[in-house]
Design a protein around this motif. Structure first.
Motif, PDB file in Angstrom:
ATOM      1  N   UNK A  96     181.641  53.814  44.584  1.00  0.00           N
ATOM      2  CA  UNK A  96     182.754  54.679  44.202  1.00  0.00           C
ATOM      3  C   UNK A  96     182.484  55.469  42.926  1.00  0.00           C
ATOM      4  N   UNK A  97     181.567  54.986  42.075  1.00  0.00           N
ATOM      5  CA  UNK A  97     181.254  55.716  40.842  1.00  0.00           C
ATOM      6  C   UNK A  97     180.310  56.874  41.160  1.00  0.00           C
ATOM      7  N   UNK A  98     180.756  58.080  40.870  1.00  0.00           N
ATOM      8  CA  UNK A  98     179.999  59.276  41.280  1.00  0.00           C
ATOM      9  C   UNK A  98     178.610  59.329  40.644  1.00  0.00           C
ATOM     10  N   UNK A  99     178.523  59.027  39.356  1.00  0.00           N
ATOM     11  CA  UNK A  99     177.231  59.109  38.669  1.00  0.00           C
ATOM     12  C   UNK A  99     176.243  58.091  39.241  1.00  0.00           C
ATOM     13  N   UNK A 100     176.719  56.882  39.477  1.00  0.00           N
ATOM     14  CA  UNK A 100     175.855  55.849  40.048  1.00  0.00           C
ATOM     15  C   UNK A 100     175.421  56.226  41.451  1.00  0.00           C
ATOM     16  N   UNK A 101     176.378  56.718  42.227  1.00  0.00           N
ATOM     17  CA  UNK A 101     176.092  57.118  43.616  1.00  0.00           C
ATOM     18  C   UNK A 101     175.047  58.224  43.663  1.00  0.00           C
ATOM     19  N   UNK A 102     175.206  59.221  42.800  1.00  0.00           N
ATOM     20  CA  UNK A 102     174.272  60.346  42.801  1.00  0.00           C
ATOM     21  C   UNK A 102     172.901  59.912  42.282  1.00  0.00           C
ATOM     22  N   UNK A 103     172.901  59.022  41.282  1.00  0.00           N
ATOM     23  CA  UNK A 103     171.628  58.532  40.766  1.00  0.00           C
ATOM     24  C   UNK A 103     170.835  57.776  41.824  1.00  0.00           C
ATOM     25  N   UNK A 104     171.525  56.945  42.597  1.00  0.00           N
ATOM     26  CA  UNK A 104     170.864  56.211  43.678  1.00  0.00           C
ATOM     27  C   UNK A 104     170.345  57.163  44.743  1.00  0.00           C
ATOM     28  N   UNK A 105     171.151  58.180  45.063  1.00  0.00           N
ATOM     29  CA  UNK A 105     170.739  59.148  46.087  1.00  0.00           C
ATOM     30  C   UNK A 105     169.468  59.885  45.657  1.00  0.00           C
ATOM     31  N   UNK A 106     169.453  60.328  44.398  1.00  0.00           N
ATOM     32  CA  UNK A 106     168.281  61.058  43.904  1.00  0.00           C
ATOM     33  C   UNK A 106     167.040  60.165  43.877  1.00  0.00           C
ATOM     34  N   UNK A 107     167.223  58.899  43.503  1.00  0.00           N
ATOM     35  CA  UNK A 107     166.101  57.961  43.482  1.00  0.00           C
ATOM     36  C   UNK A 107     165.524  57.779  44.878  1.00  0.00           C
ATOM     37  N   UNK A 108     166.394  57.567  45.841  1.00  0.00           N
ATOM     38  CA  UNK A 108     165.943  57.297  47.207  1.00  0.00           C
ATOM     39  C   UNK A 108     165.333  58.540  47.843  1.00  0.00           C
ATOM     40  N   UNK A 109     166.007  59.669  47.718  1.00  0.00           N
ATOM     41  CA  UNK A 109     165.478  60.892  48.326  1.00  0.00           C
ATOM     42  C   UNK A 109     164.235  61.414  47.605  1.00  0.00           C
ATOM     43  N   UNK A 110     164.060  60.994  46.351  1.00  0.00           N
ATOM     44  CA  UNK A 110     162.903  61.465  45.604  1.00  0.00           C
ATOM     45  C   UNK A 110     161.689  60.568  45.743  1.00  0.00           C
ATOM     46  N   UNK A 111     161.793  59.540  46.584  1.00  0.00           N
ATOM     47  CA  UNK A 111     160.692  58.598  46.766  1.00  0.00           C
ATOM     48  C   UNK A 111     160.145  58.694  48.183  1.00  0.00           C
ATOM     49  N   UNK A 112     158.850  58.983  48.340  1.00  0.00           N
ATOM     50  CA  UNK A 112     158.271  59.044  49.693  1.00  0.00           C
ATOM     51  C   UNK A 112     158.495  57.744  50.453  1.00  0.00           C
ATOM     52  N   UNK A 113     158.850  57.881  51.726  1.00  0.00           N
ATOM     53  CA  UNK A 113     159.081  56.708  52.559  1.00  0.00           C
ATOM     54  C   UNK A 113     160.524  56.259  52.600  1.00  0.00           C
ATOM     55  N   UNK A 114     161.401  56.954  51.853  1.00  0.00           N
ATOM     56  CA  UNK A 114     162.822  56.614  51.828  1.00  0.00           C
ATOM     57  C   UNK A 114     163.650  57.881  52.060  1.00  0.00           C
ATOM     58  N   UNK A 115     164.798  57.718  52.702  1.00  0.00           N
ATOM     59  CA  UNK A 115     165.667  58.878  52.939  1.00  0.00           C
ATOM     60  C   UNK A 115     167.124  58.441  52.912  1.00  0.00           C
ATOM     61  N   UNK A 116     167.918  59.031  52.023  1.00  0.00           N
ATOM     62  CA  UNK A 116     169.354  58.769  51.971  1.00  0.00           C
ATOM     63  C   UNK A 116     170.044  59.666  52.997  1.00  0.00           C
ATOM     64  N   UNK A 117     170.581  59.066  54.040  1.00  0.00           N
ATOM     65  CA  UNK A 117     171.192  59.863  55.109  1.00  0.00           C
ATOM     66  C   UNK A 117     172.652  60.187  54.827  1.00  0.00           C
ATOM     67  N   UNK A 118     173.315  59.394  53.949  1.00  0.00           N
ATOM     68  CA  UNK A 118     174.720  59.664  53.629  1.00  0.00           C
ATOM     69  C   UNK A 118     175.150  58.805  52.453  1.00  0.00           C
ATOM     70  N   UNK A 119     176.205  59.242  51.769  1.00  0.00           N
ATOM     71  CA  UNK A 119     176.836  58.434  50.726  1.00  0.00           C
ATOM     72  C   UNK A 119     178.331  58.397  50.983  1.00  0.00           C
TER      73      UNK A 119
END
Length: 227
Positions: free
Chosen positions: A25-48
């Motif tokens: 529910x915390x926007x900053x945490x959610x966005x930080x996790x999304x950027x980490x996952x999408x910015x790492x080869x082999x991982x893909x954030x499909x939705x939040x």
């Protein structure tokens, strides 16, 4: 809100990438996790998502391999939502995220089908390792969480003795139910009919001297039949 990550961006991702959904529910945490996952080869954030309710509504459109689930969410708690999410998408692995290692919520989440439990202070590299570990069938836990689980089992004492042993198939069925699978989902996983599942359930209840699924799961945990 869900970022525009589905159709167009999915095409850009490797088909071998681990698909991740984030519920936070915390926007900053959610966005930080999304950027980490999408910015790492082999991982893909499909939705939040911001809540369990929002996730349940559209999760079928974004079925992930691993779901990161905050335990303290507005509305339904993440620990309560695990079972419903597993019923909706039985194949997903759910990793709980929390600030504090609350023993009661740890136990409840695991009983409801969570595959791992991490503190939010987990370093990014360790978080990515945990996602991969869960994807490959492991049960990652932060050291503090693992200690809580060990303490919990120590407090329960030696395994409870049963009057009558369950068959291997009955144990498999009970373990699936403890992980949040519905009767139909259990039947599909074991390649049997729903009526056969009900027959097994009656046999399990008789052998364990219980009258409900929660009682059966609780007794099976105390007797170390399932973990």
């Amino acid at each position: 809100m869900n970022p525009p990550l589905t159709e167009e961006n999915a095409v850009k991702q490797s088909p071998a990438a681990i698909r991740v959904v984030i519920v936070e529910d915390d926007r900053a945490t959610r966005e930080g996790l999304r950027l980490l996952i999408d910015g790492t080869p082999g991982y893909h954030c499909v939705a939040t998502f911001r809540s369990v309710e929002e996730t349940l509504h559209t999760i079928a459109q974004h079925v992930p391999d691993v779901l990161l689930l905050d335990i303290h969410l507005p509305g339904m708690l993440g620990s309560d939502g695990v079972r419903l999410l597993k019923e909706k998408c039985p194949a997903i692995e759910i990793l709980m995220l929390t600030i504090y290692a609350e023993q009661d919520l740890v136990f409840e989440s695991i009983c409801n089908g969570a595959g791992g439990y991490l503190l939010k202070k987990t370093p990014p590299a360790k978080l990515l390792e945990a996602i991969s570990e869960a994807f490959h069938g492991g049960s990652p836990m932060s050291p503090e969480i693992a200690r809580k689980v060990v303490t919990l089992f120590q407090k329960t004492g030696p395994p409870e003795k049963l009057d009558e042993e369950l068959t291997p198939q009955e144990v498999r069925l009970l373990k699936l139910l403890s992980q949040g699978y519905s009767y139909q989902g259990t039947a599909d996983r074991l390649h049997i009919s729903v009526n056969t599942v009900r027959d097994y359930i009656r046999s399990i209840y008789d052998k364990l001297h219980v009258h409900s699924k929660s009682e059966a799961v609780s007794k099976a945990l105390r007797s170390r039949l399932i973990f």
